[in-house]
Design a protein around this motif. Structure first.
Motif, PDB file in Angstrom:
ATOM      1  N   PHE A 201     -11.448  34.020  37.790  1.00 17.28           N
ATOM      2  CA  PHE A 201     -11.189  33.237  36.593  1.00 17.28           C
ATOM      3  C   PHE A 201     -10.184  33.907  35.742  1.00 17.28           C
ATOM      4  CE2 PHE A 201     -12.308  32.445  32.233  1.00 17.28           C
ATOM      5  CZ  PHE A 201     -12.476  31.205  32.103  1.00 17.28           C
ATOM      6  N   SER A 202     -10.183  35.296  35.805  1.00 19.53           N
ATOM      7  CA  SER A 202      -9.007  35.906  34.849  1.00 19.53           C
ATOM      8  C   SER A 202      -7.913  35.711  35.143  1.00 19.53           C
ATOM      9  CB  SER A 202      -9.669  37.480  34.845  1.00 19.53           C
ATOM     10  OG  SER A 202      -9.239  37.927  36.280  1.00 19.53           O
ATOM     11  N   LEU A 203      -7.531  35.098  36.508  1.00 17.12           N
ATOM     12  CA  LEU A 203      -6.032  34.955  36.942  1.00 17.12           C
ATOM     13  C   LEU A 203      -5.721  33.560  36.597  1.00 17.12           C
ATOM     14  CD1 LEU A 203      -6.496  36.611  40.479  1.00 17.12           C
ATOM     15  CD2 LEU A 203      -5.385  37.525  38.327  1.00 17.12           C
ATOM     16  N   LEU A 204      -6.655  32.584  36.385  1.00 15.61           N
ATOM     17  CA  LEU A 204      -6.365  31.345  36.044  1.00 15.61           C
ATOM     18  C   LEU A 204      -5.475  31.146  34.784  1.00 15.61           C
ATOM     19  CD1 LEU A 204      -9.684  29.766  37.669  1.00 15.61           C
ATOM     20  CD2 LEU A 204      -7.432  29.508  38.596  1.00 15.61           C
ATOM     21  N   PRO A 205      -4.659  30.132  34.596  1.00 15.62           N
ATOM     22  CA  PRO A 205      -4.107  30.138  33.354  1.00 15.62           C
ATOM     23  C   PRO A 205      -5.200  29.071  32.493  1.00 15.62           C
ATOM     24  CG  PRO A 205      -2.894  28.656  35.142  1.00 15.62           C
ATOM     25  CD  PRO A 205      -3.929  29.648  35.820  1.00 15.62           C
ATOM     26  N   GLN A 206      -4.994  29.050  31.346  1.00 13.68           N
ATOM     27  CA  GLN A 206      -5.590  28.300  30.405  1.00 13.68           C
ATOM     28  C   GLN A 206      -5.325  26.651  30.867  1.00 13.68           C
ATOM     29  OE1 GLN A 206      -5.111  29.131  26.279  1.00 13.68           O
ATOM     30  NE2 GLN A 206      -7.467  29.475  26.056  1.00 13.68           N
ATOM     31  N   THR A 207      -6.331  25.900  30.738  1.00 14.63           N
ATOM     32  CA  THR A 207      -5.894  24.607  31.311  1.00 14.63           C
ATOM     33  C   THR A 207      -5.913  23.841  29.844  1.00 14.63           C
ATOM     34  OG1 THR A 207      -8.369  23.705  31.280  1.00 14.63           O
ATOM     35  CG2 THR A 207      -7.344  24.603  33.383  1.00 14.63           C
ATOM     36  N   GLU A 208      -5.416  22.507  29.777  1.00 15.63           N
ATOM     37  CA  GLU A 208      -5.157  21.630  28.594  1.00 15.63           C
ATOM     38  C   GLU A 208      -6.560  21.431  28.217  1.00 15.63           C
ATOM     39  OE1 GLU A 208      -3.692  17.233  27.634  1.00 15.63           O
ATOM     40  OE2 GLU A 208      -2.789  18.040  29.424  1.00 15.63           O
ATOM     41  N   LEU A 209      -7.587  21.126  28.810  1.00 12.86           N
ATOM     42  CA  LEU A 209      -8.714  20.889  28.164  1.00 12.86           C
ATOM     43  C   LEU A 209      -9.467  22.013  27.713  1.00 12.86           C
ATOM     44  CD1 LEU A 209     -10.505  18.521  31.061  1.00 12.86           C
ATOM     45  CD2 LEU A 209      -9.669  17.844  28.806  1.00 12.86           C
ATOM     46  N   GLU A 210      -9.324  23.175  28.284  1.00 15.50           N
ATOM     47  CA  GLU A 210      -9.782  24.280  27.499  1.00 15.50           C
ATOM     48  C   GLU A 210      -9.006  24.617  26.021  1.00 15.50           C
ATOM     49  OE1 GLU A 210     -10.086  29.416  28.054  1.00 15.50           O
ATOM     50  OE2 GLU A 210      -8.707  27.891  29.547  1.00 15.50           O
ATOM     51  N   ARG A 211      -7.871  24.300  26.119  1.00 14.29           N
ATOM     52  CA  ARG A 211      -6.965  24.582  24.884  1.00 14.29           C
ATOM     53  C   ARG A 211      -7.375  23.568  23.658  1.00 14.29           C
ATOM     54  NH1 ARG A 211      -2.828  25.686  28.817  1.00 14.29           N
ATOM     55  NH2 ARG A 211      -2.191  23.530  28.287  1.00 14.29           N
ATOM     56  N   VAL A 212      -7.512  22.524  23.991  1.00 15.92           N
ATOM     57  CA  VAL A 212      -7.805  21.130  23.023  1.00 15.92           C
ATOM     58  C   VAL A 212      -9.212  21.381  22.594  1.00 15.92           C
ATOM     59  CG1 VAL A 212      -8.695  19.247  24.637  1.00 15.92           C
ATOM     60  CG2 VAL A 212      -7.345  18.870  22.559  1.00 15.92           C
ATOM     61  N   GLU A 213     -10.080  21.831  23.290  1.00 19.95           N
ATOM     62  CA  GLU A 213     -11.540  21.894  22.785  1.00 19.95           C
ATOM     63  C   GLU A 213     -11.952  23.399  22.466  1.00 19.95           C
ATOM     64  OE1 GLU A 213     -14.018  19.727  22.572  1.00 19.95           O
ATOM     65  OE2 GLU A 213     -14.001  17.941  23.828  1.00 19.95           O
ATOM     66  N   SER A 214     -11.058  24.055  22.631  1.00 21.25           N
ATOM     67  CA  SER A 214     -11.393  25.531  22.517  1.00 21.25           C
ATOM     68  C   SER A 214     -12.801  25.957  23.245  1.00 21.25           C
ATOM     69  CB  SER A 214     -11.723  25.988  20.925  1.00 21.25           C
ATOM     70  OG  SER A 214     -10.234  25.605  20.747  1.00 21.25           O
ATOM     71  N   LEU A 215     -12.930  25.675  24.598  1.00 18.31           N
ATOM     72  CA  LEU A 215     -14.143  26.019  25.003  1.00 18.31           C
ATOM     73  C   LEU A 215     -13.617  26.352  26.714  1.00 18.31           C
ATOM     74  CD1 LEU A 215     -16.114  22.711  24.527  1.00 18.31           C
ATOM     75  CD2 LEU A 215     -16.492  25.059  23.451  1.00 18.31           C
ATOM     76  N   GLU A 216     -14.261  27.760  26.914  1.00 14.42           N
ATOM     77  CA  GLU A 216     -13.651  28.463  28.109  1.00 14.42           C
ATOM     78  C   GLU A 216     -14.097  27.975  29.320  1.00 14.42           C
ATOM     79  OE1 GLU A 216     -15.840  32.543  27.954  1.00 14.42           O
ATOM     80  OE2 GLU A 216     -15.457  31.635  25.916  1.00 14.42           O
ATOM     81  N   GLN A 217     -15.347  27.349  29.309  1.00 12.35           N
ATOM     82  CA  GLN A 217     -16.023  26.921  30.342  1.00 12.35           C
ATOM     83  C   GLN A 217     -15.237  25.542  30.993  1.00 12.35           C
ATOM     84  OE1 GLN A 217     -16.879  27.134  27.420  1.00 12.35           O
ATOM     85  NE2 GLN A 217     -18.743  25.232  27.036  1.00 12.35           N
ATOM     86  N   LEU A 218     -14.398  24.929  30.270  1.00 12.32           N
ATOM     87  CA  LEU A 218     -13.658  23.675  30.610  1.00 12.32           C
ATOM     88  C   LEU A 218     -12.477  24.251  31.894  1.00 12.32           C
ATOM     89  CD1 LEU A 218     -13.524  21.552  27.621  1.00 12.32           C
ATOM     90  CD2 LEU A 218     -14.830  21.176  29.791  1.00 12.32           C
ATOM     91  N   ARG A 219     -11.945  25.586  31.736  1.00 10.99           N
ATOM     92  CA  ARG A 219     -11.148  26.120  32.769  1.00 10.99           C
ATOM     93  C   ARG A 219     -11.680  26.054  34.023  1.00 10.99           C
ATOM     94  NH1 ARG A 219      -8.778  32.201  31.977  1.00 10.99           N
ATOM     95  NH2 ARG A 219      -9.372  31.501  29.644  1.00 10.99           N
ATOM     96  N   ALA A 220     -13.236  26.502  33.935  1.00  6.42           N
ATOM     97  CA  ALA A 220     -13.679  26.648  35.115  1.00  6.42           C
ATOM     98  C   ALA A 220     -13.874  25.292  35.825  1.00  6.42           C
ATOM     99  CB  ALA A 220     -15.052  27.189  35.169  1.00  6.42           C
ATOM    100  N   LEU A 221     -14.365  24.418  34.997  1.00  7.93           N
ATOM    101  CA  LEU A 221     -14.346  22.915  35.596  1.00  7.93           C
ATOM    102  C   LEU A 221     -13.438  22.262  35.869  1.00  7.93           C
ATOM    103  CD1 LEU A 221     -17.123  21.036  33.017  1.00  7.93           C
ATOM    104  CD2 LEU A 221     -17.366  21.898  35.361  1.00  7.93           C
ATOM    105  N   SER A 222     -12.073  22.450  35.054  1.00  8.01           N
ATOM    106  CA  SER A 222     -10.762  21.947  35.599  1.00  8.01           C
ATOM    107  C   SER A 222     -10.463  22.318  36.692  1.00  8.01           C
ATOM    108  CB  SER A 222      -9.854  22.067  34.232  1.00  8.01           C
ATOM    109  OG  SER A 222     -10.540  21.733  33.209  1.00  8.01           O
TER     110      SER A 222
END
Length: 254
Positions: A201-222
């Motif tokens: 997880f720590s190596l993954l860039p932030q995703t658009e969904l994570e940024r727009v919602e400010s919810l880190e779990q969306l990086r995992a789902l995305s």
């Protein structure tokens, strides 16, 4: 069967709505101390606070509690915990409970329900918790994150918006009731994950969904990771995000 796990409490000084939140005094104790005392009652193998602020570090250390200093550029609490796991050299299979420092009254029964998700599912990266939403005000409150799930309890999406959206009711202003036969779920920001996932997880860039919602779990789902959810067995007080939440918390602990 008892599941072994460790606890990490991520604590940063900067907070958009409540600057210095971990050190805010509540009933004579800083909020982070409430979290530490609560976490130490949960039966973990180890409890560690991970912070990027010397004020928090020094205070936690003065309590005799284990604490590590992490970088100050982490995008989320999960990223901070990933660094903590590396510092602590926890093995890949270790289950790590992300115990939110601003939600210090999660009942032990709810913690156990999340830990058991890893016994029930062999394909998940994250286990987390929810409780039912009972009022229309809470559905529309952006500080209460909503979650929709598959029939097997795995997460489909998280949002600060009212989901699922009721086309019948919500398009009419002034509605004061929830749709019938729809379960609205409030996501409780408590996570369990394995160290091996944290490394990825720590190596993954932030995703658009994570940024727009400010919810880190969306990086995992995305990025294809599966998240299983457990219903809270006991009510969990809302986290502390606003001055009003502090008043509510004080009433809870009277």
């Amino acid at each position: 069967m008892k599941t072994d796990f460790v606890i990490c409490i991520p604590a940063r000084y900067q907070s958009t709505r409540l600057p210095g939140k971990p050190l805010i005094q509540i009933k004579g104790k800083p909020l982070i101390q409430w979290a530490i005392e609560s976490a130490n009652k949960l039966g973990a193998l180890e409890v560690v606070v991970a912070t990027d602020d010397k004020r928090i570090f020094d205070f936690v250390e003065s309590l005799g509690q284990k604490v590590v200093m992490t970088q100050n550029n982490h995008q989320s609490g999960t990223d901070r915990i990933a660094e903590c796991a590396q510092i602590m050299n926890w093995p890949d299979e270790t289950l790590v409970l992300n115990y939110q420092g601003d939600e210090p009254l999660v009942p032990k029964e709810n913690i156990n329900a999340v830990l058991q998700l890893f016994e029930q599912h062999d394909d998940i990266s994250i286990g987390t918790l929810y409780q039912e939403i009972k009022t229309i005000e809470d559905v529309f409150n952006p500080n209460l994150v909503k979650i929709v799930t598959e029939t097997n309890g795995k997460a489909l999406f998280f949002s600060r918006a009212p989901i699922p959206w009721s086309q019948h009711l919500f398009n009419h202003t002034g509605t004061s009731e929830l749709p019938e036969h729809v379960s609205y779920k409030h996501h409780i920001g408590l996570y369990v994950y394995r160290v091996s996932f944290l490394k990825d997880f720590s190596l993954l860039p932030q995703t658009e969904l994570e940024r727009v919602e400010s919810l880190e779990q969306l990086r995992a789902l995305s990025t294809g990771h599966k998240i299983a959810t457990a219903k809270a067995l006991l009510p969990t007080p809302h986290g502390i995000d606003t001055p009003e939440d502090i008043v509510t918390f004080e009433k809870t602990i009277q």
